[in-house]
Design an enzyme around this catalytic site. Structure first.
Site, PDB file in Angstrom:
ATOM      1  N   HIS A 245      23.485   2.442  11.666  1.00 33.86           N
ATOM      2  CA  HIS A 245      24.948   3.030  12.024  1.00 33.86           C
ATOM      3  C   HIS A 245      25.417   2.634  13.360  1.00 33.86           C
ATOM      4  CE1 HIS A 245      23.313   5.674   9.149  1.00 33.86           C
ATOM      5  NE2 HIS A 245      21.974   5.876   9.540  1.00 33.86           N
TER       6      HIS A 245
ATOM      7  N   ALA B 176      -0.848  -3.425  13.106  1.00 30.26           N
ATOM      8  CA  ALA B 176      -0.116  -1.739  12.545  1.00 30.26           C
ATOM      9  C   ALA B 176       0.091  -0.913  13.864  1.00 30.26           C
ATOM     10  CB  ALA B 176      -1.569  -0.853  12.525  1.00 30.26           C
TER      11      ALA B 176
ATOM     12  N   ASN C 162       0.901  -0.954  -0.078  1.00 24.68           N
ATOM     13  CA  ASN C 162       0.020  -0.010  -0.115  1.00 24.68           C
ATOM     14  C   ASN C 162       0.710   1.115   0.103  1.00 24.68           C
ATOM     15  OD1 ASN C 162      -2.493   1.102  -0.070  1.00 24.68           O
ATOM     16  ND2 ASN C 162      -3.519  -0.015   1.432  1.00 24.68           N
TER      17      ASN C 162
ATOM     18  N   THR D 110      11.835  -5.651  16.312  1.00 22.10           N
ATOM     19  CA  THR D 110      13.337  -5.480  16.843  1.00 22.10           C
ATOM     20  C   THR D 110      13.974  -6.237  16.935  1.00 22.10           C
ATOM     21  OG1 THR D 110      12.777  -5.325  18.632  1.00 22.10           O
ATOM     22  CG2 THR D 110      13.433  -3.733  18.198  1.00 22.10           C
TER      23      THR D 110
END
Length: 215
Positions: free
Chosen positions: A114, A159, A84, A164
């Protein structure tokens, strides 16, 4: 090692290296062309996706606007993947997506990261870790998939989740950070929303095209 070789090896490198920037710039030109196609130019969109992606199967559809650091060059989609609006693929590393997976609006899949070390971050250095998303996965709106994550087949990511760590196959998972809530089970064959039942007698003619057979 060149900076490009360091990038491909998944170790800390300089993304502002001229060789990298030249190649990346050419990819972004194609991404721009994709995002300015008209709704009626479906064949042109499909042809551009084939040029942009590392590999992409038949029947994939990506709504505009679509954002990607390398324009999809390091992305590998199976067949019938749907995305989407505002899909963002931070594809400095590889992103693998299985058949029939769906992305809700505003999903971000990131491979770039990073170092925590301040001196390295001051120099804008980074490293990349590949992301693997299985087949028939549904990733809900505004979710973020972090570098190095694997999501198993058939899983639903709720949602607004921030994924992680790896999520196994055949579960519903959600939250910040994203965690498994429950397994997908028999109740999901009976109900589609809270206590609203699936009308299989009317759905039976539609279901085979999605590869699910209900006896």
């Amino acid at each position: 090692m060149t900076q490009k070789e360091r990038m491909e090896a998944g170790i800390v490198y300089d993304p502002a290296d001229p060789e990298i920037e030249r190649e990346q710039g050419a990819c972004l030109e194609k991404l721009y062309d994709f995002n300015v196609t008209r709704p009626s130019e479906m064949e042109k969109r499909q042809e551009l996706l084939k040029q942009m992606f590392g590999s992409i199967g038949r029947g994939c559809y990506i709504e505009q606007p679509f954002h990607a650091n390398w324009g999809g060059k390091h992305c590998h989609f199976g067949e019938l993947v749907y995305a989407n609006f505002n899909l963002t693929l931070v594809d400095d590393g590889n992103i693998y997506v299985g058949d029939k997976t769906m992305f809700g609006p505003n999903v971000c899949v990131a491979t770039a990261n990073h170092p925590i070390n301040v001196e390295l971050r001051e120099k804008m250095l980074q490293y990349n870790k590949d992301v693997h998303i299985g087949k028939c996965v549904w990733i809900g709106a505004n979710s973020v998939i972090c570098p190095g994550v694997t999501i198993g087949d058939n899983t639903v990511i709720g949602a607004g989740s921030v994924v992680t760590k790896d999520i196994p196959a055949n579960v519903v998972a959600a939250g910040v950070p994203c965690k498994v809530i429950r397994e997908i089970g028999a109740r999901d064959d009976e109900f589609f929303y809270k206590d609203e039942k699936l009308d299989w007698e009317n759905l039976k003619d539609m279901v085979p095209q999605f590869g699910h057979v209900k006896e």
